[in-house]
Every structure is written in structure tokens, then in C-alpha cells.
Design a protein around this motif. Structure first.
Motif, PDB file in Angstrom:
ATOM      1  N   THR A  27      29.369  17.012 -99.250  1.00 14.87           N
ATOM      2  CA  THR A  27      29.396  16.868-100.551  1.00 14.87           C
ATOM      3  C   THR A  27      28.502  18.300-100.926  1.00 14.87           C
ATOM      4  N   TRP A  28      29.384  19.432-101.717  1.00 19.10           N
ATOM      5  CA  TRP A  28      29.205  20.508-101.736  1.00 19.10           C
ATOM      6  C   TRP A  28      28.699  20.628-103.458  1.00 19.10           C
ATOM      7  N   LYS A  29      28.082  22.138-103.234  1.00 18.78           N
ATOM      8  CA  LYS A  29      27.222  22.411-104.823  1.00 18.78           C
ATOM      9  C   LYS A  29      28.971  23.929-104.979  1.00 18.78           C
ATOM     10  N   ALA A  37      32.476  15.923-103.712  1.00 22.84           N
ATOM     11  CA  ALA A  37      32.128  14.939-102.582  1.00 22.84           C
ATOM     12  C   ALA A  37      34.402  15.589-102.751  1.00 22.84           C
ATOM     13  N   ILE A  38      34.619  15.487-101.179  1.00 27.80           N
ATOM     14  CA  ILE A  38      35.024  15.847-100.538  1.00 27.80           C
ATOM     15  C   ILE A  38      35.266  15.545 -99.579  1.00 27.80           C
ATOM     16  N   MET A  49      34.661  15.325-108.550  1.00 21.13           N
ATOM     17  CA  MET A  49      33.428  15.534-108.708  1.00 21.13           C
ATOM     18  C   MET A  49      32.398  14.663-108.770  1.00 21.13           C
ATOM     19  N   LYS A  50      31.088  14.972-108.950  1.00 24.30           N
ATOM     20  CA  LYS A  50      29.833  14.000-108.542  1.00 24.30           C
ATOM     21  C   LYS A  50      29.411  14.070-109.674  1.00 24.30           C
ATOM     22  N   THR A  51      29.164  15.038-110.198  1.00 24.63           N
ATOM     23  CA  THR A  51      27.870  15.519-111.193  1.00 24.63           C
ATOM     24  C   THR A  51      28.531  15.762-112.338  1.00 24.63           C
ATOM     25  N   GLY A  52      28.357  16.118-113.345  1.00 24.74           N
ATOM     26  CA  GLY A  52      28.504  17.456-114.764  1.00 24.74           C
ATOM     27  C   GLY A  52      29.727  16.253-115.757  1.00 24.74           C
ATOM     28  N   ARG A  58      39.120  12.882-110.028  1.00 26.70           N
ATOM     29  CA  ARG A  58      39.255  13.867-108.995  1.00 26.70           C
ATOM     30  C   ARG A  58      40.102  14.798-109.197  1.00 26.70           C
ATOM     31  N   ILE A  59      39.632  16.061-108.880  1.00 30.49           N
ATOM     32  CA  ILE A  59      40.571  17.581-109.887  1.00 30.49           C
ATOM     33  C   ILE A  59      40.989  18.273-107.996  1.00 30.49           C
TER      34      ILE A  59
END
Length: 112
Positions: A27-29, A37-38, A49-52, A58-59
Motif C-alpha cells: 500500500t502506497w501513499k 495498492a500494488i 486506488m484504495k481511497t479518494g 484500477r489505474i
């Protein structure tokens, strides 16, 4: 005794698959404060993407190993696709991609 051997073999397989996981998985900020998340996926490694506003989307997809990957990432707001590279060193991921070989962007994410 056979059962103990089977359990030992199973634990060895699980341990070796955990050890083989690329350090980029996690998990990355992002630079804007959301999280992504990768994870491993059929295409190699996928970014979700996990938030927002774009949580669950999936990006990106990348292939490679040992901290060096190539692939694509989609900017969720503009929906532009960027082809480029992702490099991971320690707790930092650097992404650089271009669209139409003219417009290029760079991103730096940190591990959570």
C-alpha cells in the motif's frame, strides 16, 4: 510421520511464495494524499486506488521485477493513459510516463 512431512512441505511452499513476492507489492501513499495498492495480477502488477474519489478503480498495470517495471497508468480524472516506467527503491516508488510521447508526468509515492 507422513502427515508431519506433508505439513512441512506445505509450509515450505507457502514460505517460498511469500519470499518470492516483489517488494513493490503493498500500500502506497500518493502525492495528493490518497492511497493505492500494488498487487500481483494476471497482467503482472496492478495498481488500484484504495481511497479518494477513485477508490476501487484500477489505474495501472506493470510488468518487471527487482524494482524495475514498465507499463501503463491512467490518470483517473483526465482518463489519459501514460506509458512509462515504475522504479521502486526501499519505501519509495517513482513513476514516469508519457502520453503521445509529448506530455510526460512524474509521480513519487511512499510506502504506508
Amino acid at each position: 510421520m507422513k502427515r508431519l512431512g506433508l505439513i512441512t512441505a506445505s509450509l515450505t511452499l507457502v514460505a517460498s511464495s511469500v519470499l518470492a513476492q516483489e517488494p513493490v507489492v503493498g500500500t502506497w501513499k500518493t502525492e495528493v494524499g490518497t492511497t493505492a495498492a500494488i498487487d500481483e495480477c494476471a497482467q503482472g502488477y496492478c495498481i488500484t486506488m484504495k481511497t479518494g474519489n477513485n477508490a476501487g478503480k484500477r489505474i495501472g498495470t506493470f510488468r518487471g521485477s527487482k524494482g524495475n517495471f514498465t507499463g501503463t497508468i491512467v490518470e483517473p480524472e483526465s482518463r489519459k493513459t501514460f506509458n512509462g516506467v515504475l522504479t521502486q527503491t526501499g519505501d519509495t516508488v517513482h513513476m514516469r510516463g508519457c502520453t503521445m510521447k509529448v506530455i510526460c508526468v512524474s509521480l513519487i509515492w511512499t510506502r504506508l
